[in-house]
Design a protein around this motif. Structure first.
Motif: not given
Length: 358
Positions: A46-48, A59-66, A92-100, A102-109
């Motif tokens: 996640s840190a990388a 939502i905090g991603g860097v682009g790209g797709g499947l 799971a991420i495509p099903l989540l609200p934006t705030d959550i 974003t936290a998942a993509l950042a490795g916070e949850t």
């Protein structure tokens, strides 16, 4: 058909592969598997910024797709690197609200989809709703549930299937880790007793269907990576192992086995990449393409694992050799989120019936 990646995709794959070579060498992979604690790898991952690949910037991603996610899955499988939390998040991420999300993509949850990992998400059993409006029930073998902070729970109510977001640490939630033969992934059994959840604003069945197609593609890509690694290992070993005074790689039977594995790898790569693009772009036949990838690539990888074990001889059965890491990886991929036979049944259901030629 040989699938050609774009220059950016090739650069991503090379960069990610180089990072994995530094941060996930075999000795580290063995340590994480033996300790059942991949947190050091997940944190570095996640840190990388790799967890943000394949998702939109809003939502905090860097682009790209499947397809980019499939390239990542392939490299993770090639090194038997821990990937349960990454795969669970990718579903799971495509099903989540934006705030959550974003936290998942950042490795916070970590968020896990509460379905049995031996079935596709859209056919998994849903939890019932009690008269009090709470959720009760249990499901076994949920991927990455042992590390999840939140759970997406499919619920069957009088209004049909709904998805609820549940705090994994709330009262009434019991999570029991389950040991897998493939220690590079993890799962847990979940029991809910009168648990409240937050209803997710989405078409639950459509979301679960999409999650199933994404799971099919990403597991196929993981199996592809493991299969190629086993091929490389078998070929390298056949050049150094001598029998009757010559390398065993000079024997016709060994050459044929390696050639069969190579054909499976090259065919699997085109199938997996094409399916990823098809699902991402909403192709009318995306369900057939994803099913073909899951059924064909994972079955071929499981067969290649048996061939690689045979080509390695007795050393392939030892704990000290790395082959068992990829062998177990491929065998789990064969049944993760549905067996090849289950996905072949989907193909049969999806293809039109045509009259026999007279």
């Amino acid at each position: 058909m040989r699938w050609e990646l774009s220059e950016e995709q090739e650069l991503f794959r090379e960069s990610f592969a180089g990072w994995l070579d530094r941060f996930a060498p075999p000795e580290s992979t063995r340590h994480w598997a033996d300790s059942a604690d991949p947190s050091a790898f997940d944190g570095s991952f996640s840190a990388a910024g790799w967890s943000a690949t394949g998702f939109p910037e809003e939502i905090g991603g860097v682009g790209g797709g499947l397809l980019e996610l499939a390239l990542a899955a392939e490299e993770l499988g090639r090194r038997a690197a821990p990937s349960a939390t990454w795969l669970a998040s990718a579903l799971a991420i495509p099903l989540l609200p934006t705030d959550i999300s974003t936290a998942a993509l950042a490795g916070e949850t970590v968020v896990a989809l509460a379905v049995n990992a031996s079935h596709a998400p859209d056919v998994a059993s849903a939890f019932p709703v009690t008269e009090r409006g709470t959720i009760s029930g249990e499901v076994t073998s949920v991927l990455a549930a042992d590390r999840a902070a939140r759970l997406i729970v499919p619920v069957q109510s009088s209004e049909g299937t709904r998805l609820y977001l549940v705090d994994a640490h709330s009262a009434g939630v019991s999570i029991t880790p389950r040991a897998l033969l493939d220690r590079t992934r993890s799962a847990a059994d979940i029991r809910l007793t009168d648990v409240a959840g937050t209803l997710l604003d989405c078409d639950a069945q459509a979301c679960l269907t999409t999650a199933s197609l994404r799971a099919a593609v990403l597991v196929a890509a993981d199996a592809l990576g493991a299969m190629e690694r086993m091929l490389d290992s078998a070929v390298a070993y056949s050049k150094t192992r001598h029998q009757f005074g010559v390398p065993i790689g000079s024997f016709q039977a060994v050459k044929h086995a390696a050639a069969t594995m190579l054909v499976s790898v090259e065919a699997g790569r085109s199938i997996a990449y094409f399916a990823a693009t098809s699902v991402d772009e909403g192709h009318p036949d995306r369900a057939v393409h994803a099913a073909a990838a899951k059924a064909q690539v994972t079955a071929a990888a499981a067969a290649a694992a048996d061939s690689a074990l045979t080509l390695h001889g007795a050393i392939g059965y030892t704990w000290e050799h790395d082959l068992h890491l990829y062998y177990k990886r491929a065998k789990l991929d064969q049944h993760l989120f549905g067996s090849p036979s289950a996905w072949n049944d989907r193909i049969a259901d999806l293809l039109p019936l045509l009259p026999a030629a007279s």
